[in-house]
Design a protein around this motif. Sequence first.
Motif, PDB file in Angstrom:
ATOM      1  N   GLU A  76       0.831  -1.193   0.000  1.00  0.00           N
ATOM      2  CA  GLU A  76       0.000   0.000   0.000  1.00  0.00           C
ATOM      3  C   GLU A  76       0.878   1.260   0.000  1.00  0.00           C
ATOM      4  O   GLU A  76       0.580   2.242  -0.698  1.00  0.00           O
ATOM      5  CB  GLU A  76      -0.917  -0.016   1.225  1.00  0.00           C
ATOM      6  N   GLN A  77       1.961   1.216   0.801  1.00  0.00           N
ATOM      7  CA  GLN A  77       2.869   2.367   0.832  1.00  0.00           C
ATOM      8  C   GLN A  77       3.529   2.575  -0.527  1.00  0.00           C
ATOM      9  O   GLN A  77       3.676   3.712  -0.998  1.00  0.00           O
ATOM     10  CB  GLN A  77       3.930   2.159   1.922  1.00  0.00           C
ATOM     11  N   VAL A  78       3.943   1.484  -1.144  1.00  0.00           N
ATOM     12  CA  VAL A  78       4.563   1.584  -2.471  1.00  0.00           C
ATOM     13  C   VAL A  78       3.567   2.169  -3.470  1.00  0.00           C
ATOM     14  O   VAL A  78       3.885   3.016  -4.327  1.00  0.00           O
ATOM     15  CB  VAL A  78       5.072   0.214  -2.927  1.00  0.00           C
ATOM     16  N   SER A  79       2.317   1.700  -3.368  1.00  0.00           N
ATOM     17  CA  SER A  79       1.284   2.190  -4.287  1.00  0.00           C
ATOM     18  C   SER A  79       1.039   3.686  -4.073  1.00  0.00           C
ATOM     19  O   SER A  79       0.904   4.465  -5.035  1.00  0.00           O
ATOM     20  CB  SER A  79      -0.016   1.429  -4.064  1.00  0.00           C
ATOM     21  N   SER A  80       1.023   4.127  -2.800  1.00  0.00           N
ATOM     22  CA  SER A  80       0.826   5.545  -2.498  1.00  0.00           C
ATOM     23  C   SER A  80       1.984   6.370  -3.025  1.00  0.00           C
ATOM     24  O   SER A  80       1.797   7.441  -3.624  1.00  0.00           O
ATOM     25  CB  SER A  80       0.679   5.717  -0.987  1.00  0.00           C
ATOM     26  N   GLY A  81       3.206   5.891  -2.857  1.00  0.00           N
ATOM     27  CA  GLY A  81       4.387   6.602  -3.372  1.00  0.00           C
ATOM     28  C   GLY A  81       4.354   6.688  -4.884  1.00  0.00           C
ATOM     29  O   GLY A  81       4.742   7.701  -5.483  1.00  0.00           O
ATOM     30  N   GLU A  87       1.697   6.814  -6.735  1.00  0.00           N
ATOM     31  CA  GLU A  87       0.712   7.823  -7.113  1.00  0.00           C
ATOM     32  C   GLU A  87       1.290   9.237  -6.980  1.00  0.00           C
ATOM     33  O   GLU A  87       1.065  10.118  -7.840  1.00  0.00           O
ATOM     34  CB  GLU A  87      -0.525   7.676  -6.239  1.00  0.00           C
ATOM     35  N   GLN A  88       2.049   9.398  -5.864  1.00  0.00           N
ATOM     36  CA  GLN A  88       2.678  10.712  -5.681  1.00  0.00           C
ATOM     37  C   GLN A  88       3.687  11.001  -6.789  1.00  0.00           C
ATOM     38  O   GLN A  88       3.768  12.131  -7.325  1.00  0.00           O
ATOM     39  CB  GLN A  88       3.360  10.776  -4.314  1.00  0.00           C
ATOM     40  N   GLN A 108       3.244  14.361 -13.649  1.00  0.00           N
ATOM     41  CA  GLN A 108       2.238  15.099 -14.419  1.00  0.00           C
ATOM     42  C   GLN A 108       2.456  16.602 -14.269  1.00  0.00           C
ATOM     43  O   GLN A 108       2.343  17.377 -15.234  1.00  0.00           O
ATOM     44  CB  GLN A 108       0.831  14.703 -13.936  1.00  0.00           C
ATOM     45  N   VAL A 109       2.762  17.032 -13.027  1.00  0.00           N
ATOM     46  CA  VAL A 109       3.018  18.465 -12.800  1.00  0.00           C
ATOM     47  C   VAL A 109       4.242  18.916 -13.583  1.00  0.00           C
ATOM     48  O   VAL A 109       4.257  19.987 -14.231  1.00  0.00           O
ATOM     49  CB  VAL A 109       3.205  18.721 -11.294  1.00  0.00           C
ATOM     50  N   LEU A 110       5.260  18.091 -13.548  1.00  0.00           N
ATOM     51  CA  LEU A 110       6.484  18.443 -14.292  1.00  0.00           C
ATOM     52  C   LEU A 110       6.207  18.493 -15.792  1.00  0.00           C
ATOM     53  O   LEU A 110       6.699  19.376 -16.520  1.00  0.00           O
ATOM     54  CB  LEU A 110       7.580  17.402 -13.988  1.00  0.00           C
ATOM     55  N   ALA A 111       5.393  17.548 -16.265  1.00  0.00           N
ATOM     56  CA  ALA A 111       5.076  17.536 -17.704  1.00  0.00           C
ATOM     57  C   ALA A 111       4.285  18.774 -18.082  1.00  0.00           C
ATOM     58  O   ALA A 111       4.492  19.381 -19.155  1.00  0.00           O
ATOM     59  CB  ALA A 111       4.281  16.268 -18.036  1.00  0.00           C
TER      60      ALA A 111
END
Length: 360
Positions: A329-334, A336-337, A343-346
């Motif tokens: 779950e932690q890996v999945s959350s990371g 997503e971040q 996306q912001v950088l793009a």
Amino acid sequence: MITTWFKKNERIPQMKDWIKNLKIGKKLMAAFAIIIILYSITMITAGTNIKSLAKSTEDLYNGPFANVENSQEIRYDLECNRRNLLLLSDSTDIDEDAKLADINDRLSQIDDGLEKLSTGYISGQGKVDQLLIEYEKLAAPRAKIIDYLEKGNKQKALEICLTEYEEQSGIVTDLLKDVVEAASIDAEETLASVQNQAAGVLLVLIIISVICIFATIILCITMTRSIVNPIKELKNASASIANGELDIQLSYTNKNELGQLCEDIRNTAAALSLYVTEIRKGMEALGNGKLNYHSDVKFVGDFVAVGNTMNEIGALLRDAMGQITNSAEQVSSGAEQVSSGAQVLAQGASEQAGSIEELA
């Protein structure tokens, strides 16, 4: 009668079961007791028959043989008196007092012998009675001879000795021969009876000895089989358990020590089989993802640790899977971040590119 027969037949299996279920110690004591009883019966039978044989032999010696001996002694004393009377009547150079004393001694011995013949065991009753009568008749000529000798008339004494006394003495001697013959026949018959009795005693002792030997052999074989056969089954069952084969076959079910031991081995094999089955079932459940599996089997003794270990393995696996789930779950959350940042950088890159184009 038929009902009684059926009842007796019904008791036979009960007796067999009772014997089979006897404790080993009691079986051994019973076997030894039977052997001692058989030995005692043999000794009592032998002692009784030997005593009876000894009594028969004693009766033979004191009966017919004694009669033969007495008759022969009477004949000998009678012949000695006849010879002494002839010597006293015909000779002059002899010791008359010594001869008369010898005659009186032998007369006393003859009387004793005739009393033995006529009392107790008698061989040829008729001949003995006739002998007593004829011997009494011999006293008159003997008294005449002695009377003439005392008077010094040896010629008359010799005459009576060669006629009346000789004739009556011959009759008495013939009767003594008949008594000896009757006693001899009686002795032979009694001896044959004693020999037959001895043969019978020997036969009885042989039969009893054979019975005792066979009974002892049967007892030994029975006792050996009753102990060895279940021990063989126990040995094979123990070897099977040692080799991991828990499906054992023990047919011995008696209620003695070996039967109890066989029952304990069967219970042990059943318990081990149950534990192995439960452990395999638990491992399969864990392998299929059932991490919350809990054993319903109650482990006892040293196997309690095995049951606890199985439950601990399930708990550890559940904890490990929980930690793995949290990490995922932690890996999945990371992720997503990171995706949002990308996306912001793009988006920023696109805006910068547009600005550059406007400046150009």
